[in-house]
Design a protein around this motif. Sequence first.
Motif, PDB file in Angstrom:
ATOM      1  N   SER A 442       1.056  -0.679   0.143  1.00  0.00           N
ATOM      2  CA  SER A 442       0.388   0.028  -0.238  1.00  0.00           C
ATOM      3  C   SER A 442       0.772   1.548   0.347  1.00  0.00           C
ATOM      4  O   SER A 442       0.512   2.465  -0.010  1.00  0.00           O
ATOM      5  N   TYR A 443       2.363   1.290   0.077  1.00  0.00           N
ATOM      6  CA  TYR A 443       2.743   2.544   0.228  1.00  0.00           C
ATOM      7  C   TYR A 443       4.280   2.096  -0.561  1.00  0.00           C
ATOM      8  O   TYR A 443       5.419   2.961  -1.070  1.00  0.00           O
ATOM      9  N   ILE A 444       3.743   1.535  -1.901  1.00  0.00           N
ATOM     10  CA  ILE A 444       5.062   1.268  -3.242  1.00  0.00           C
ATOM     11  C   ILE A 444       3.676   1.426  -4.138  1.00  0.00           C
ATOM     12  O   ILE A 444       3.763   0.966  -4.866  1.00  0.00           O
ATOM     13  N   GLY A 445       4.262   2.588  -4.995  1.00  0.00           N
ATOM     14  CA  GLY A 445       4.282   3.386  -6.359  1.00  0.00           C
ATOM     15  C   GLY A 445       5.445   3.743  -7.689  1.00  0.00           C
ATOM     16  O   GLY A 445       6.315   2.718  -7.610  1.00  0.00           O
ATOM     17  N   PHE A 446       5.348   3.832  -8.406  1.00  0.00           N
ATOM     18  CA  PHE A 446       6.822   4.553  -9.005  1.00  0.00           C
ATOM     19  C   PHE A 446       5.760   5.239 -10.278  1.00  0.00           C
ATOM     20  O   PHE A 446       5.031   5.904 -10.585  1.00  0.00           O
ATOM     21  N   ARG A 447       6.841   5.868 -11.141  1.00  0.00           N
ATOM     22  CA  ARG A 447       7.064   6.812 -12.535  1.00  0.00           C
ATOM     23  C   ARG A 447       7.674   6.391 -13.362  1.00  0.00           C
ATOM     24  O   ARG A 447       9.024   5.415 -12.847  1.00  0.00           O
ATOM     25  N   THR A 448       7.320   6.852 -14.035  1.00  0.00           N
ATOM     26  CA  THR A 448       8.375   6.070 -15.997  1.00  0.00           C
ATOM     27  C   THR A 448       9.274   7.331 -15.981  1.00  0.00           C
ATOM     28  O   THR A 448       9.369   8.814 -15.970  1.00  0.00           O
ATOM     29  N   VAL A 449      10.087   6.788 -16.572  1.00  0.00           N
ATOM     30  CA  VAL A 449      10.728   7.537 -17.324  1.00  0.00           C
ATOM     31  C   VAL A 449      11.249   7.776 -19.171  1.00  0.00           C
ATOM     32  O   VAL A 449      10.673   6.538 -18.943  1.00  0.00           O
ATOM     33  N   GLN A 450      11.747   8.615 -19.567  1.00  0.00           N
ATOM     34  CA  GLN A 450      12.149   8.171 -21.231  1.00  0.00           C
ATOM     35  C   GLN A 450      13.382   8.667 -21.487  1.00  0.00           C
ATOM     36  O   GLN A 450      14.045   9.812 -21.263  1.00  0.00           O
ATOM     37  N   ASP A 451      13.830   7.859 -22.726  1.00  0.00           N
ATOM     38  CA  ASP A 451      15.478   8.508 -23.095  1.00  0.00           C
ATOM     39  C   ASP A 451      15.505  10.004 -23.299  1.00  0.00           C
ATOM     40  O   ASP A 451      14.451   9.835 -23.972  1.00  0.00           O
ATOM     41  N   PHE A 452      16.537  11.225 -23.239  1.00  0.00           N
ATOM     42  CA  PHE A 452      16.812  11.509 -23.836  1.00  0.00           C
ATOM     43  C   PHE A 452      17.200  11.435 -25.384  1.00  0.00           C
ATOM     44  O   PHE A 452      18.255  11.194 -25.293  1.00  0.00           O
ATOM     45  N   LEU A 453      17.190  12.228 -26.381  1.00  0.00           N
ATOM     46  CA  LEU A 453      17.425  11.776 -27.974  1.00  0.00           C
ATOM     47  C   LEU A 453      18.657  12.857 -28.158  1.00  0.00           C
ATOM     48  O   LEU A 453      18.547  13.754 -28.181  1.00  0.00           O
ATOM     49  N   GLY A 454      19.912  13.041 -28.209  1.00  0.00           N
ATOM     50  CA  GLY A 454      20.827  13.414 -28.212  1.00  0.00           C
ATOM     51  C   GLY A 454      21.607  13.862 -27.235  1.00  0.00           C
ATOM     52  O   GLY A 454      21.278  13.075 -25.657  1.00  0.00           O
ATOM     53  N   VAL A 455      22.438  14.891 -26.677  1.00  0.00           N
ATOM     54  CA  VAL A 455      23.349  15.612 -26.361  1.00  0.00           C
ATOM     55  C   VAL A 455      22.670  16.993 -25.578  1.00  0.00           C
ATOM     56  O   VAL A 455      22.874  17.756 -25.261  1.00  0.00           O
TER      57      VAL A 455
END
Length: 461
Positions: A442-455
Motif C-alpha cells: 500500500s506504500y509502493i508506486g512508481f513513475r516512468t522515464v524516457q531517454d532523451f535523444l542527443g546531448v
Amino acid sequence: MKNIAVYIALILVIYSCGSNDRGEVVGKSSGKKIYSERPFGMVLVPGGAFTMGREDEDPFGGIGTAPRTVTVQHFYMDESEVTNSEYGQFVEWVRDSIVRTELALTADERSYLVDADGEGSDDGIFRYSFKEVDTTDANQYEKYMIDNYGGLGDVNSLTEGRALNWRIPIVWDKNEYPDAAYSEVMDSMYLPLEDSFEGERILNVKKLKYTYSWFNKEGAAKSTTGSRKDFIIHEDVSVYPDTTVWVKDFSYSYNDPIHEEYFWHSAYQEYPVVGVNWYQAKAYCNWKTKKKNDYLRSRKTPIRVPNFRLPTEAEWEFAARGGIDHGTYPWGGPYTTDDRGIFLANFKPVRGNYAIDGALYTVEAYSYDPNGYGLYNMAGNVAEWTSTSYNQGSYRTGSSINANIEDEGNKRKVIRGGSWKDIAYFLQVSTRDYEYADSLKSYIGFRTVQDFLGVSKKTKK
C-alpha cells in the motif's frame, strides 16, 4: 562548340553548388532535424555528474550507500507518481482489448451460421468481427503480408495478426446485450454466480492480463551462442492492482473504506496507484510506449519514440536531488519542515502522528512543492520502484556512467523515496531500500522515464 562547352561548365557549377558534391564525403542528410519531443506530463532532467550515496554517518547502518561520483545522461521523468487515473486507463485498455478479442473470436466460430447471402452478418456479435483489411491504399509489402500471413500483426497470437474493431462500442449494460452469443462472452468475463451476492456481478480481474514481448539486449550482448529468438522474452502480466493491500499491510486496523474505494472511485483519481508490483510497473511502461507508437503509426509518421521505462537507481537519485548536490532531501534539507513549521512531504512524523503533515494515508500526486527539476513527491507519499536490482555492492560495482545493475535472476529491486508510512530517514535522497519484485504494498508506486535523444537540451514542446 565553344558555346556548348560554356553551357556544360555552367551546368556543372550550378549542380556542384546545389549539392555540394565534389567527390567528398559530406554525410547523408536525413532531412529536417528533429528535436526530442517532451512527453506530456514529463519534465526534462538535465544530465550531469553528482555525488551518489550518503556522505555523512548513517545512524541506521544503511545498506551500501558509500558515496561516489556518477554521471547520468539527460532524460525525461514523470512530474509525479503514476496516478490511479493513468494506471486505470491501462487497466481499461487491457479489459476492452480482451473483451473485443473474445467477441471477435466467437464471431469467427459462429460465422458458419450466417446465411450464404450474408444476411445477419452485421447484426449482434458479428458487429465485433475482426476488422476487414482495406487493401485499396495498401503498399506492396502490406498486400504481400496480408496475402501470405493473413494480417500485419503477430500471426502467432490468438488474433492471427488480424486487427480488432475498435469503432463499435462495447455494450456493458446487461439489458442491452445484442444476442445470446454476446451474452455468453460477457458472462465469461465476470465471476461465477456462486461468487456473487445481492445480484451484483463482479468483473473477474484475474482475466485482465497484458501480454507483450521484449528483447533482452544485455543477455544477447554477453552471449556468444544462441540466436536472436533465444533472447526474446514473452511476458503475461495480470494488471489489476491488489486493492486488498490496505487490509493485508495492517493487522487489527479498520481500512475498509480505502480498501473498497481507493483505486476506482473518482475521489482518488489523482492519488498515486499502489498495490502494483515491479512486473506490473514494467508492463505499464511497455503499454505507454505502445500507445504512443500506435498513434504515430495511425498518423503515418515514420518515427518511433524511445521506450518508456522505470528509472535506474542513479537516475532516480540524481532527479530527486533537483540540482542540489550534497543535499539531504529533495528540497535541500536538513529539515522536514519550512521556517513556519509546515511539513514539506507526506511521511510518518512526530512518533506516528500520521495526520500532522496533512494526510493520513497518501495524498494527491501533485501535492507539496516540486523540487528544482519540477518533480513532485520525490520524498514521501509512496516509495517508487526502480529498474535496479539490489545487492550490497551496487554502488561500488556499477559503472560511473549511467550506473545500473540489472539482473533478471535477482528478484530484489531497489525502491526509493520513502512513503507515507515511513519515518524521515527513508525520505532522504541517499537512502536506499528494496522489495521483492512480486511484492504488492500500500506504500509502493512508481513513475516512468524516457531517454532523451542527443546531448543538446534543446527540445520540441
